[in-house]
Motif scaffolding. Structure first.
Motif, PDB file in Angstrom:
ATOM      1  N   LEU A  12       0.839  -1.190   0.000  1.00  0.00           N
ATOM      2  CA  LEU A  12       0.000   0.000   0.000  1.00  0.00           C
ATOM      3  C   LEU A  12       0.876   1.242   0.000  1.00  0.00           C
ATOM      4  N   GLU A  13       0.325   2.324  -0.549  1.00  0.00           N
ATOM      5  CA  GLU A  13       0.938   3.640  -0.394  1.00  0.00           C
ATOM      6  C   GLU A  13      -0.161   4.607  -0.002  1.00  0.00           C
ATOM      7  N   GLY A  14      -0.014   5.211   1.176  1.00  0.00           N
ATOM      8  CA  GLY A  14      -1.055   6.071   1.695  1.00  0.00           C
ATOM      9  C   GLY A  14      -2.194   5.255   2.298  1.00  0.00           C
ATOM     10  N   ASP A  15      -3.052   5.930   3.037  1.00  0.00           N
ATOM     11  CA  ASP A  15      -4.180   5.256   3.677  1.00  0.00           C
ATOM     12  C   ASP A  15      -5.343   5.140   2.716  1.00  0.00           C
ATOM     13  N   LEU A  16      -5.870   3.919   2.573  1.00  0.00           N
ATOM     14  CA  LEU A  16      -7.064   3.723   1.767  1.00  0.00           C
ATOM     15  C   LEU A  16      -8.284   4.174   2.561  1.00  0.00           C
ATOM     16  N   PRO A  17      -9.327   4.680   1.873  1.00  0.00           N
ATOM     17  CA  PRO A  17     -10.574   4.977   2.572  1.00  0.00           C
ATOM     18  C   PRO A  17     -11.076   3.724   3.282  1.00  0.00           C
ATOM     19  N   GLU A  18     -11.626   3.884   4.489  1.00  0.00           N
ATOM     20  CA  GLU A  18     -11.967   2.740   5.327  1.00  0.00           C
ATOM     21  C   GLU A  18     -12.866   1.723   4.620  1.00  0.00           C
TER      22      GLU A  18
ATOM     23  N   GLN B 128       2.492  -0.876   4.202  1.00  0.00           N
ATOM     24  CA  GLN B 128       3.010   0.240   3.434  1.00  0.00           C
ATOM     25  C   GLN B 128       4.339  -0.149   2.777  1.00  0.00           C
ATOM     26  N   LEU B 129       4.568   0.352   1.569  1.00  0.00           N
ATOM     27  CA  LEU B 129       5.789   0.020   0.832  1.00  0.00           C
ATOM     28  C   LEU B 129       7.040   0.368   1.640  1.00  0.00           C
ATOM     29  N   THR B 130       7.052   1.518   2.285  1.00  0.00           N
ATOM     30  CA  THR B 130       8.218   1.910   3.068  1.00  0.00           C
ATOM     31  C   THR B 130       8.466   0.918   4.207  1.00  0.00           C
ATOM     32  N   ASP B 131       7.394   0.442   4.835  1.00  0.00           N
ATOM     33  CA  ASP B 131       7.536  -0.536   5.917  1.00  0.00           C
ATOM     34  C   ASP B 131       8.032  -1.876   5.381  1.00  0.00           C
ATOM     35  N   TYR B 132       7.541  -2.256   4.211  1.00  0.00           N
ATOM     36  CA  TYR B 132       7.947  -3.516   3.577  1.00  0.00           C
ATOM     37  C   TYR B 132       9.452  -3.501   3.313  1.00  0.00           C
ATOM     38  N   LEU B 133       9.932  -2.417   2.712  1.00  0.00           N
ATOM     39  CA  LEU B 133      11.360  -2.320   2.395  1.00  0.00           C
ATOM     40  C   LEU B 133      12.193  -2.259   3.679  1.00  0.00           C
ATOM     41  N   ALA B 134      11.641  -1.673   4.726  1.00  0.00           N
ATOM     42  CA  ALA B 134      12.354  -1.621   6.001  1.00  0.00           C
ATOM     43  C   ALA B 134      12.519  -3.016   6.597  1.00  0.00           C
ATOM     44  N   VAL B 135      11.501  -3.859   6.472  1.00  0.00           N
ATOM     45  CA  VAL B 135      11.584  -5.230   6.960  1.00  0.00           C
ATOM     46  C   VAL B 135      12.689  -5.984   6.223  1.00  0.00           C
ATOM     47  N   VAL B 136      12.759  -5.797   4.916  1.00  0.00           N
ATOM     48  CA  VAL B 136      13.805  -6.443   4.122  1.00  0.00           C
ATOM     49  C   VAL B 136      15.185  -5.980   4.593  1.00  0.00           C
ATOM     50  N   ASP B 137      15.327  -4.688   4.808  1.00  0.00           N
ATOM     51  CA  ASP B 137      16.595  -4.130   5.262  1.00  0.00           C
ATOM     52  C   ASP B 137      16.971  -4.672   6.642  1.00  0.00           C
ATOM     53  N   GLU B 138      16.001  -4.740   7.554  1.00  0.00           N
ATOM     54  CA  GLU B 138      16.257  -5.206   8.917  1.00  0.00           C
ATOM     55  C   GLU B 138      16.644  -6.691   8.954  1.00  0.00           C
TER      56      GLU B 138
ATOM     57  N   TYR C  41      -7.013  11.698  -4.266  1.00  0.00           N
ATOM     58  CA  TYR C  41      -6.516  10.326  -4.093  1.00  0.00           C
ATOM     59  C   TYR C  41      -5.539   9.976  -5.213  1.00  0.00           C
ATOM     60  N   ARG C  42      -5.920  10.311  -6.454  1.00  0.00           N
ATOM     61  CA  ARG C  42      -5.063  10.025  -7.598  1.00  0.00           C
ATOM     62  C   ARG C  42      -3.780  10.863  -7.547  1.00  0.00           C
ATOM     63  N   GLU C  43      -3.931  12.146  -7.259  1.00  0.00           N
ATOM     64  CA  GLU C  43      -2.787  13.052  -7.294  1.00  0.00           C
ATOM     65  C   GLU C  43      -1.779  12.747  -6.197  1.00  0.00           C
ATOM     66  N   GLU C  44      -2.257  12.251  -5.063  1.00  0.00           N
ATOM     67  CA  GLU C  44      -1.368  11.959  -3.940  1.00  0.00           C
ATOM     68  C   GLU C  44      -0.658  10.616  -4.086  1.00  0.00           C
ATOM     69  N   GLY C  45      -1.030   9.860  -5.127  1.00  0.00           N
ATOM     70  CA  GLY C  45      -0.350   8.588  -5.372  1.00  0.00           C
ATOM     71  C   GLY C  45      -0.715   7.491  -4.401  1.00  0.00           C
ATOM     72  N   LYS C  46      -1.863   7.619  -3.754  1.00  0.00           N
ATOM     73  CA  LYS C  46      -2.305   6.575  -2.836  1.00  0.00           C
ATOM     74  C   LYS C  46      -2.815   5.373  -3.623  1.00  0.00           C
ATOM     75  N   GLY C  47      -2.835   4.219  -2.972  1.00  0.00           N
ATOM     76  CA  GLY C  47      -3.440   3.075  -3.637  1.00  0.00           C
ATOM     77  C   GLY C  47      -2.803   1.748  -3.288  1.00  0.00           C
ATOM     78  N   ILE C  48      -3.196   0.745  -4.053  1.00  0.00           N
ATOM     79  CA  ILE C  48      -2.704  -0.624  -3.923  1.00  0.00           C
ATOM     80  C   ILE C  48      -1.740  -0.873  -5.081  1.00  0.00           C
ATOM     81  N   PHE C  49      -0.571  -1.412  -4.788  1.00  0.00           N
ATOM     82  CA  PHE C  49       0.432  -1.604  -5.828  1.00  0.00           C
ATOM     83  C   PHE C  49       1.000  -3.018  -5.792  1.00  0.00           C
ATOM     84  N   SER C  50       1.266  -3.539  -6.970  1.00  0.00           N
ATOM     85  CA  SER C  50       2.068  -4.749  -7.094  1.00  0.00           C
ATOM     86  C   SER C  50       3.506  -4.297  -7.307  1.00  0.00           C
TER      87      SER C  50
END
Length: 281
Positions: free
Chosen positions: A198-204, A222-232, A265-274
């Motif tokens: 995920l990037e950003g909070d999805l509407p509930e 969140q993508l940042t958290d995912y990459l942090a887990v890999v780094d850790e 939502y679109r402009e802020e780049g929020k959403g679900i990503f592969s």
């Protein structure tokens, strides 16, 4: 909220059902990765509410890739990790969450007869189906092992390459899963893993229905958290090999957001990503 043990049992039950289903004829558009995180949804990741999300494409097509076996493609992935895995002839490759064996057979086309491919899955019926597929293909250097990604029954420093397709976010303890991945890789080895983030909070309301639609989302972080887990976990040279938005149509977003909120939502780049992530030991 389900416990870690309950989550694993929910996913295992669902994947046992999928293992007995017909293979996919192409990219799936519903219920691809697993089950809802709610223990009250033990047998199906779909519900009438998810009709709103019908038609969203999670998986990608393998049909033009060498080694592709349609009978092993259950449409459960969200990327093409073997396409980016830099597999060389003679490599030992481990596929985490190997399902019916699709990524293993594609990896086998890269590593050749001199290499070795090992698929790991914690669902007995998936392992059984994968073994039947390998036997039918006459592959003697592809094997399938029953085991949990958090505690892999594999030796240290085994693999040159590890791949995985939309599985890590289904694992409750992602830190442990990546530490185990690090352990089984040879020094200098690497992984290429596709997953949902995920990037950003999805509407509930959208988050809730998206979780029911595909279990990929319920375990996504969140993508940042995912990459942090890999780094850790100790990995280096971490990078994104591919990032693809799971597009949510306007008519879906209108069920949860105003027109102004959709634009934001679109402009802020929020959403679900592969994403497909690469890292080295």
């Amino acid at each position: 909220m389900a416990t870690s043990t309950e989550l694993k049992e929910i996913v295992k039950q669902k994947y046992s059902e999928i293992a007995q289903s017909e293979p996919s004829s192409g990219p799936v558009t519903s219920c691809g990765c697993g089950c809802s995180s709610e223990a009250s949804v033990p047998t199906s990741c779909c519900s009438p509410a998810t009709d709103l999300l019908e038609g969203i494409q999670m998986a990608e097509s393998y049909q033009n890739m060498e080694g592709y076996v349609s009978g092993a493609d259950l449409g459960l992935g969200c990327g093409l990790p073997t396409q980016f895995a830099q597999i060389k002839p003679g490599d030992v490759v481990v596929d985490l969450g190997s399902g019916a064996g699709n990524d293993c057979f594609v990896a086998r086309a890269e590593t050749g007869e001199t290499g070795r491919v090992i698929g790991l899955d914690f669902t007995e019926k998936m392992v059984s189906r994968a073994r039947q597929n390998a036997e039918a293909l006459g592959y003697t250097n592809v094997e399938f092992v029953l085991g949990d990604i958090e505690t892999m029954p594999l030796p240290n420093n085994l693999a040159d390459v590890v791949v995985s397709n939309c599985v890590m976010n289904l694992v409750p303890n992602k830190r442990k899963a990546f530490e185990e991945t690090y352990r089984i890789l040879k020094p200098g080895g690497h992984f290429s893993v596709s997953d949902i983030v995920l990037e950003g909070d999805l509407p509930e309301g959208l988050q809730r229905d998206a979780e029911l639609y595909a279990g990929c989302v319920s375990g996504a972080i969140q993508l940042t958290d995912y990459l942090a887990v890999v780094d850790e976990a100790g990995f280096r040279n971490i990078r994104l090999q591919k990032k693809r938005e799971i597009h949510l149509p306007e008519d879906v977003l209108r069920n949860y957001l105003s027109e102004a909120d959709i634009q934001a939502y679109r402009e802020e780049g929020k959403g679900i990503f592969s994403v497909t992530v690469y890292a080295e030991k």
